[in-house]
Design a protein around this motif. Structure first.
Motif, PDB file in Angstrom:
ATOM      1  N   GLY A 174       0.893  -1.104  -0.012  1.00 18.69           N
ATOM      2  CA  GLY A 174      -0.018  -0.019  -0.099  1.00 18.69           C
ATOM      3  C   GLY A 174       0.932   1.297  -0.002  1.00 18.69           C
ATOM      4  N   SER A 175       0.537   2.186   1.098  1.00 14.18           N
ATOM      5  CA  SER A 175       1.424   3.464   1.159  1.00 14.18           C
ATOM      6  C   SER A 175       2.937   3.357   1.268  1.00 14.18           C
ATOM      7  N   ARG A 176       3.199   2.201   1.557  1.00 10.82           N
ATOM      8  CA  ARG A 176       4.713   1.727   1.782  1.00 10.82           C
ATOM      9  C   ARG A 176       5.524   1.466   0.425  1.00 10.82           C
TER      10      ARG A 176
END
Length: 286
Positions: A174-176
């Motif tokens: 995801g955001s990582r």
């Protein structure tokens, strides 16, 4: 642990109940000991009533042993025998052992071989002696995206399989993902130029390692090897100029002993070099 995706769930040949039962067995990790239904449900993302039925069934089949005192379960010998049978059939594990032991003695690092398990790599052979800071053993899982072994594996895959895995990793993180993507781009360039991937503090701050893929002609794999140690022992300069080349030579010798594929040609390597190609591949764009 991810549940089957939409494409898998609508595949009429796919047995969802079997998949869920295997997910329950996969929930047990090295050194876990006992797990209860609630813990298994949390790890598998399955409803607790479903987990209760699955653990009951697996107990009846002899794959789990109930421990009534704690209302928990442990893996039974029948389940463990599946893993032992798989290990016994992995010729690369046995043949690579003397090569791993030699590099371990020469470098003072831990040397392991592993294969993919979804978004992780799982160790099926380990030579670590008294290496400080490296406590992994056979059955241990490490992430594909941030480790030298995982990155070497990624860049050994055929383009279509690599793209599919990268899309899975992008969804998983995801955001990582941007940070993971940057590390994999660097790994692709290093593999193309030097033949090995590097992870210097990107998985654990104090662990540095290199990774090299093993590609065979028999349709199995690829597999990957790593050699790692505490950062103070394996500096980045030593990774590039000593440990990496040693591990490449070791894996090429193992490939020759197994009758595997020859090392990548310079022509193949050019396809992965910087200039946009590696970045586009890591984005999952073909």
């Amino acid at each position: 642990m991810k549940r089957p995706g939409k494409k898998v769930a609508t595949d009429r040949s796919f047995v969802v109940a079997l998949s869920r039962g295997l997910d329950v067995l996969r929930a047990f990790r090295p050194n876990d000991g006992l797990l209860g239904n609630q813990e298994i449900a949390a790890r598998t993302n399955l409803p607790k009533p479903t987990v209760s039925r699955l653990t009951y069934t697996l107990t009846k089949l002899g794959y789990l042993t109930p421990v009534p005192r704690f209302e928990k379960y442990q893996l039974a010998p029948s389940a463990m025998s599946l893993g032992y049978a798989a290990l016994a059939n992995l010729g690369v594990r046995h043949l690579s052992e003397p090569f791993r032991e030699e590099v371990m003695r020469e470098t003072g690092g831990a040397v392991a071989v592993g294969g993919r398990d979804r978004t992780s790599m799982i160790y099926f052979g380990q030579s670590r002696g008294m290496t400080l800071g490296v406590q992994l053993d056979v059955g241990s899982r490490i992430p594909i995206a941030t480790t030298a072994m995982g990155r070497a594996y990624i860049w050994a895959l055929p383009p279509d399989e690599r793209a599919a895995l990268l899309r899975e990793l992008r969804e998983h993180y995801g955001s990582r993902w941007p940070k993971m993507r940057d590390g994999m781009e660097r790994a692709g360039e290093t593999v193309a130029k030097l033949g090995f991937a590097i992870s210097a503090g990107e998985w654990h701050d104090d662990i540095h390692a290199v990774g090299v893929a093993l590609k065979l002609n028999d349709g199995t794999g690829p597999y990957a090897f790593n050699c790692g140690a505490p950062a103070f022992r394996f500096t980045e300069d030593r990774l590039r100029n000593d440990i990496g080349p040693r591990l490449v030579a070791m894996v090429r010798n193992i490939e020759a002993a197994l009758g595997g594929a020859a090392p990548q040609s310079k022509k193949d390597n050019k396809k992965l070099k910087s200039g946009g190609k590696v970045a586009r591949v890591v984005e999952g764009i073909r």
